[in-house]
Write an enzyme that holds these catalytic residues in place. Structure first.
Site, short mmCIF file in Angstrom:
data_model
loop_
_atom_site.label_atom_id
_atom_site.label_comp_id
_atom_site.label_asym_id
_atom_site.label_seq_id
_atom_site.Cartn_x
_atom_site.Cartn_y
_atom_site.Cartn_z
N THR A 220 93.51 -41.10 56.94
CA THR A 220 93.98 -40.52 58.18
C THR A 220 94.53 -39.12 58.17
O THR A 220 95.41 -38.76 57.41
CB THR A 220 95.05 -41.39 58.83
N SER B 193 94.23 -48.57 43.23
CA SER B 193 95.16 -48.71 44.35
C SER B 193 95.89 -50.04 44.24
O SER B 193 95.48 -50.94 43.55
CB SER B 193 94.41 -48.65 45.67
#
Lengths: 407, 407
Positions: free
Chosen positions: B192, B407
């Site tokens: 984003t 991650s």
């Protein structure tokens, strides 16, 4: 350059194709101690077909060879490795003329019957005077092997690529052999995917062109390494007719089904080998898209995933980061309903109809990610469109090849 | 994460905007020891506008906020960092409802007046029960600085991004402040680009929307890090009206020219900062395209070059490999004439009208490539279409951030 970890264990045994002769020579223009010129000559009455890059900055030899391929007839294909003769303006066309004039004199054929392919540096004028002295040698020593010619066209590939198949047309055995080079838009300055498929089938040129186009869509047009398209991509299909099969007039005739299967297999094999030699590749990624609204959308989805740097780096890192697949589908912006999308990795369901599966377990998926063959399956849930796309992961090797070594 | 070498020396001095209040809180949901919630509240009668990702897999808050932005009125914008609430199905919409219901009770406003933005992991359900306890704190402590809110929205950015400008509307001084986050589709799971621009101008919502859309085309829509589009991209423009300027009804009125210049400057500044924080970026690349057949084609050409892994790695390697620029233009396949293309690098002519310049000298170009600011100029020679696109180079840093760290 170390050999790709995805390279096949060895070059396959490729038989000679009756009516097709192969030759190589070493001009020493750019590379030392290796062949960099390759000649394929075709028996009289051979038919040919070709597909070429759609780039607006296509190289001079692409324009030349495309025009000849459209006639369906050719006597020879000559290829040089080391200079792409692309973005070379009028000089580029003059270089092609010099090559075909010189070679036609040695071969005793019309210069308009000689197709040309080039691969190498973009933007540098091609000095034909350095290649022409080897034309006689090429014409007088047409006894090279498929392995020899597969090596002569390489630039920064790490292994020679070959494939073959046999089939039947109207009761006659037909052979197909193919070679290719390329790993996307290749390292430092080297461009181009080139492929040559030769068969002894007797087939009219329009039938050959139809079969090539169709097989191409499911092979070379379904692979991507880095989304960059070369100025020189060319695929040639030549048919000598030596198999003397009964003629087939229409590409959709049942008599041609086996040939089309075999051609598809050879081209798919070569295409996947190119991905396996993708710059820095450590994993082969197969992306199956099903349930798209149509075939074109399925292809778009597959290519968007295959070209996403974030998907490719996640796979390089063996990370089951499937949110990036969602992102890559969504960014197309073609109106897919997120609520209908399901995703499997290595056969394990990850997301179903727009959300993570209820009992999500990352363990088997993470295990799959550690392998060399990664399978992604996207079920769009909107229609019957399917596509299969191949790509490789994006690794430090890609950066090293393209950024660390100056050209 | 080390700070990007392209980061500005410090965060700029941003003044408070009358009628706009800022707050932050630390929920500790994903990050420890930092704020991860951010609230902007707007004076009554403020107007708002927004532009949002066009992704088909847009996040739940995007759908919610887009609908509110279209009404032109809002009371607040809340943002959480750490979870994107994207690809979360019906649960995702329910989470947005929970947030806006909970916060509206504290603020004493309609829940339909609260816009929401989220950034972080895709595909994981957002547990609002972990955020809601902090809503009272956000509402009771609305005295955060722009620097504070700029930090609260970061995920894997390496520096906080802010910009400001002033202008005149009908004789009144008007202030604009903006903050942003993002570096493409950001590292490991973080997605984003988010931006918030606040002004004390008094402007009707349709005028605001028009100005935002136009400025967005020349700022956030003209940058790319890796061609990947997030599911959550949102840009908010809010106007409190506290400057009490005489109303402007039409966005094209001359009275608005200075405001539009200032808005453009703030958004361009933020957009370029995002590129400078691109994952692994070591060079800011500015691509000017002129002479294209139209504006849209100029943009396509600029983006094709900006998204080409081969161009970006060449620049990372400080390699004046301009053949790759030719390739990136050509691969668009939109019918550009190669013979009309000219290319300058760092102000030095490289190619003119389809071929390398006669007296090509790589020395000054190679020197330019060693700098942090790389300028590419493409003259298409077909019309009057122009575009400017910003991107960064593609380095080992990008691979490390996206592949090496799980991650």
């Amino acid at each position: 350059m170390t050999m790709s970890p995805l390279a096949p264990s060895r070059f396959p045994e490729l038989p000679a194709i009756a009516g097709i002769k192969l030759a190589t020579a070493a001009s020493g223009t750019r590379y030392q101690g290796r062949d960099d010129l390759m000649l394929i000559t075709l028996a009289p009455n051979s038919t040919v077909a070709g597909v070429f890059t759609r780039s607006d900055t296509a190289a001079a030899p692409v324009y030349w060879s495309r025009a000849i391929a459209e006639t369906g007839r050719a006597a020879a294909i000559i290829t040089n490795a080391g200079n792409a003769n692309a973005f070379t303006g009028k000089k580029g066309n003059a270089s092609v003329k010099e090559i075909t004039n010189g070679l036609s004199a040695c071969l005793g054929c019309d210069s308009n019957a000689i197709m040309v392919a080039s691969t190498g540096v973009i933007g540098e004028p091609l000095d034909v005077s350095k290649l022409a002295p080897y034309f006689t040698e090429l014409v007088n020593n047409q006894n090279a092997s498929w392995y020899g010619v597969a090596n002569a066209i390489l630039t920064t590939d790490t292994f020679a690529k070959g494939a073959h198949s046999t089939c039947m047309i109207n009761g006659k055995i037909v052979n197909l052999c193919g070679i290719a080079k390329g790993s996307g838009m290749i390292a430092p300055n080297m461009a181009t995917m080139l492929a040559y498929i030769a068969t002894d089938a007797a087939l009219p040129a329009p039938v050959l062109a139809h079969c090539l186009q169709d097989a191409n869509n499911h092979s070379f047009n379904s692979i991507t390494v880095d989304s960059d398209t070369s100025t020189n991509d060319s695929v040639f299909l030549v048919a000598s007719g030596a198999a003397k099969n009964r003629p087939v007039i229409n590409a959709n005739e049942h008599a041609l089904a086996d040939f089309r299967r075999a051609l598809g297999a050879v081209m798919r094999d070569l295409a996947v080998q190119i991905v396996c030699d993708g710059e820095g590749a450590t994993k082969l990624i197969t992306i199956d898209v099903t349930g798209a609204s149509d075939k074109a959308t399925a292809r778009q989805i597959g290519l968007s995933i295959a070209n996403s740097p974030l998907v490719k780096t996640a796979i390089a890192g063996e990370d089951a980061n499937w949110g990036r697949i969602v992102m890559a589908i969504g960014k197309l912006g073609v109106g897919i309903s997120a609520d209908a999308i399901s995703i499997n990795i290595g056969g394990h369901a990850v997301a179903k109809k727009g959300a993570r599966v209820a009992n999500y377990n990352e363990v088997p998926i993470s295990t799959h990610m550690t392998g060399q063959m990664i399978d992604l399956s996207i079920i769009v849930g909107e229609g019957k469109g399917v596509a299969r796309i191949w790509t490789c992961d994006l690794t430090h090797g890609y950066i090293s090849i393209n950024a660390d070594y100056r050209s």
